[in-house]
Write an enzyme that holds these catalytic residues in place. Structure first.
Site, short mmCIF file in Angstrom:
data_model
loop_
_atom_site.label_atom_id
_atom_site.label_comp_id
_atom_site.label_asym_id
_atom_site.label_seq_id
_atom_site.Cartn_x
_atom_site.Cartn_y
_atom_site.Cartn_z
N GLU A 116 92.28 49.30 99.38
CA GLU A 116 93.39 48.55 98.81
C GLU A 116 94.28 48.06 99.97
O GLU A 116 94.87 48.87 100.68
CB GLU A 116 94.19 49.45 97.87
CG GLU A 116 95.26 48.72 97.08
CD GLU A 116 96.06 49.65 96.18
OE1 GLU A 116 96.28 50.81 96.57
OE2 GLU A 116 96.47 49.21 95.10
N GLU A 163 99.39 57.06 87.92
CA GLU A 163 99.04 55.63 87.88
C GLU A 163 98.87 55.21 89.33
O GLU A 163 99.84 55.12 90.06
CB GLU A 163 100.16 54.85 87.18
CG GLU A 163 99.70 53.52 86.64
CD GLU A 163 99.70 52.43 87.69
OE1 GLU A 163 98.61 52.18 88.26
OE2 GLU A 163 100.74 51.83 87.98
N GLY A 216 101.78 55.39 92.37
CA GLY A 216 101.74 55.22 93.82
C GLY A 216 100.32 55.17 94.30
O GLY A 216 99.40 54.83 93.54
N SER A 217 100.10 55.52 95.55
CA SER A 217 98.76 55.41 96.13
C SER A 217 97.87 56.56 95.67
O SER A 217 98.37 57.63 95.29
CB SER A 217 98.86 55.41 97.66
OG SER A 217 99.42 56.63 98.09
N THR A 218 96.59 56.34 95.73
CA THR A 218 95.64 57.38 95.32
C THR A 218 95.77 58.60 96.22
O THR A 218 95.72 59.74 95.74
CB THR A 218 94.21 56.79 95.35
OG1 THR A 218 94.15 55.74 94.37
CG2 THR A 218 93.16 57.84 95.01
N THR A 250 98.48 59.77 97.84
CA THR A 250 99.67 60.56 97.46
C THR A 250 99.48 61.17 96.07
O THR A 250 99.88 62.32 95.84
CB THR A 250 100.95 59.69 97.49
OG1 THR A 250 101.01 59.02 98.75
CG2 THR A 250 102.20 60.53 97.32
N GLY A 251 98.84 60.42 95.18
CA GLY A 251 98.60 60.93 93.82
C GLY A 251 97.80 62.23 93.84
O GLY A 251 98.10 63.18 93.11
N CYS A 289 99.37 46.92 91.69
CA CYS A 289 98.23 47.83 91.54
C CYS A 289 97.08 47.13 90.85
O CYS A 289 95.93 47.46 91.08
CB CYS A 289 98.66 49.08 90.79
SG CYS A 289 99.54 48.75 89.26
#
Ligand code: NDP
Length: 506
Positions: free
Chosen positions: A409, A277, A255-257, A259-260, A311
């Protein structure tokens, strides 16, 4: 150059009526159920989440809006299955055979699953079919591993026997994105099962239908009940509860950085293992000696494929100064022929709509920002048509490295073109980003190719191609803020196992 307003009407892509006659009822209407402990259940709260076809804007089937109560039930089922002899004591060759059965059902139902994803989240069938073909291959690849997860006998003093055992972690939580549901899941689910874990899946709330159909197919294999469970729902409810659950040993996340990072912080409370990822802002670098026509098509695919919702999209385009004008003409030509937006179900469509209204609005606001920041819109920059979440393929130039459209992004069909002078300049510019997921280098000079491949800080570097993924045996993951850990290959099995040391007094 001024941009057309975002509601400007270009050609609306026609609906592929013929292809839409075969769309499975599973995705079109009704209320789907979640799969927990071998049972099909509604959310404990009784709530549901809607789905919308991004091409027609018509409502689709609903999915349960699971929350912490449903996650708890799924984790309990997975925990029970983890110690159940039918899974825990299954011989490795039998586990491998089940992974092959999963590959079989995926292959038999590939067209159906691809169509469900294309209708649910709008990726062209060209792409969803490729994802499904790769999904089958990934399960086959990992089907060979259960019989090869060896421990070692470790040299020690003569009156002792010391050895290691490779053991599964327990319950693994899998959370992934809407941009490739059947593309991202296999690289997590297959190694988790191969290593003997049990699993709770939480697909993205706007693209869960293919996972629920896959669960029906898994139920037709010899996989014991409770080994794989699916909880649908929102990220901040079901996803959050899964990451926080004390009985979950590991989270595999795409997912997104942003949320990661949140997932990693939450997982720290219970010391879970985490693989991430995340997003990217990857470069395409075109040298003057490249086959420019081929490079133009590859670069266009790099930022327009799946409408830029990948991504690994290569959205920062660097061209050597001496060929800039020639390359821009070739790129524009490629963008307006092969990459014209069309119904995801039409054959040959490469660029479909954006996945959701929210994603459409997000990309639209980046197009407005590009103009505010002073970028020139070479082509595109508008909505495409007056129905569906289509955005015209967009190329920006006159951009500077500090602009948000160059640094962030966008996750839409938008590329930013810049120039460079020589290899050193290209390396510096390609690496001027907080991300490091992928890069695509276009050159006919071997030395340049290998210098770039070594110097670019990215988990995957393509030379004279873009987007080719392995079907299991190459590592995939991010440098810098694009991720943590790797998927694929032997390496990933370490992320789904733990080593135990055993010492026996003889
Ligand atoms: P998110 O990172 O929010 O979503 C990815 C997954 O995480 C989804 O399943 C989501 O569930 C879930 N999630 C969201 N919040 C939490 C939470 N607090 N705890 C646990 N899980 C959570 O990405 P978005 O879907 O919102 O997309 C935003 C941006 O992220 C995109 O525009 C793109 O930039 C990037 N992205 C990158 C992907 C990649 O492949 N690298 C994949 C998807 C997005 P739910 O969808 O139900 O909210």
């Amino acid at each position: 150059m001024s941009v057309q307003p975002l509601d400007a009407v270009a050609t609306t892509p026609p609906i592929a009526e013929e292809a839409r006659r075969d769309v499975p009822e599973f995705v079109l209407s009704g209320d789907r159920r979640m799969w927990i402990g071998g049972e099909w259940v509604a959310a404990a709260s009784g709530r549901t989440l809607p789905n919308t076809d991004p091409v027609t804007e018509h409502p689709l089937a609903t999915v349960p809006r699971g929350d912490a109560a449903d996650v708890d039930a799924a984790v309990r089922a997975a925990k029970k299955a983890f110690t159940d002899p039918s899974w825990a004591e299954m011989t490795p060759d039998r586990r491998g055979r089940i992974l092959n059965q999963i590959a079989d059902v995926i292959e038999r139902h590939a067209e159906e699953l691809a169509t469900i994803d294309s209708v649910n989240m709008g990726a062209p069938r060209l792409i969803t079919r490729t994802m499904l073909a790769e999904a089958g291959e990934v399960f086959r690849y990992y089907a060979g591993w259960p019989t090869k997860l060896f421990g070692t006998q470790v040299p020690t003093r003569g009156d002792r026997l010391a050895y290691t055992r490779k053991e599964p972690l327990g319950v693994v939580g899998v959370i992934w994105g809407w941009n490739g549901p059947m593309g991202q899941l296999p690289g997590k689910l297959a190694p988790a099962l191969a290593a003997g874990n049990t699993v709770v899946l939480k697909p993205a709330e706007t693209a869960s239908l293919s996972t629920l159909r896959l669960a029906e197919l898994l139920a037709s294999t010899d996989l014991p009940d409770g080994v794989v469970n699916v909880v649908t729902g929102r990220g901040d409810e079901a996803g959050q509860a899964l990451v926080a659950h004390p009985d979950v040993a590991k989270i595999a996340f795409t997912g997104s950085t942003t949320t990661g990072k949140h997932v990693q912080k939450t997982a720290t409370e219970t010391l879970k293992q985490v693989t991430l990822e995340l997003g990217g802002k990857s470069p395409s670098v075109v040298f003057a000696d490249a086959d420019l026509e081929r490079a133009a098509r590859g670069v266009a695919a790099g930022f327009l494929g799946n409408a830029g919702q990948a991504c690994v999209s290569t959205t920062r385009i660097f061209v050597q100064e001496s060929v800039r004008d020639e390359f821009v003409e070739l790129l524009k030509q490629a963008m307006t022929t092969v990459f014209t937006p069309a119904d995801s179900l039409s054959s040959g469509t490469v660029v479909g709509p954006l996945s959701t209204r929210a994603q459409f609005d997000r990309v639209s606001s980046y197009l407005e920002l590009a103009v505010e920041e002073g970028a020139n819109v070479v082509t595109g920059g508008t909505r495409y048509g007056d129905r569906g979440y289509f955005i015209a393929p967009t190329l920006l130039d006159d951009v500077t490295p500090d602009m948000r459209v160059v640094r962030e992004e966008i996750f839409g069909p938008v590329g930013a073109l810049m120039t460079f002078t020589d290899v050193d300049d290209a390396i510096a510019k390609a690496n001027d980003t907080e991300y490091g997921l992928a890069a695509s280098i276009w050159t006919t000079d071997l030395t340049t190719a290998h210098r770039m491949a070594a110097a670019v800080q990215a988990g995957t570097v393509w030379v004279n191609t873009w987007g080719e993924m392995s079907t299991g045996n190459l590592p995939f993951g991010g440098y810098k803020q694009s991720g943590l850990g790797r998927e694929g290959g032997l390496e990933v099995l370490d992320a789904y196992t733990q080593s135990k040391a055993v010492v026996v007094a003889l």
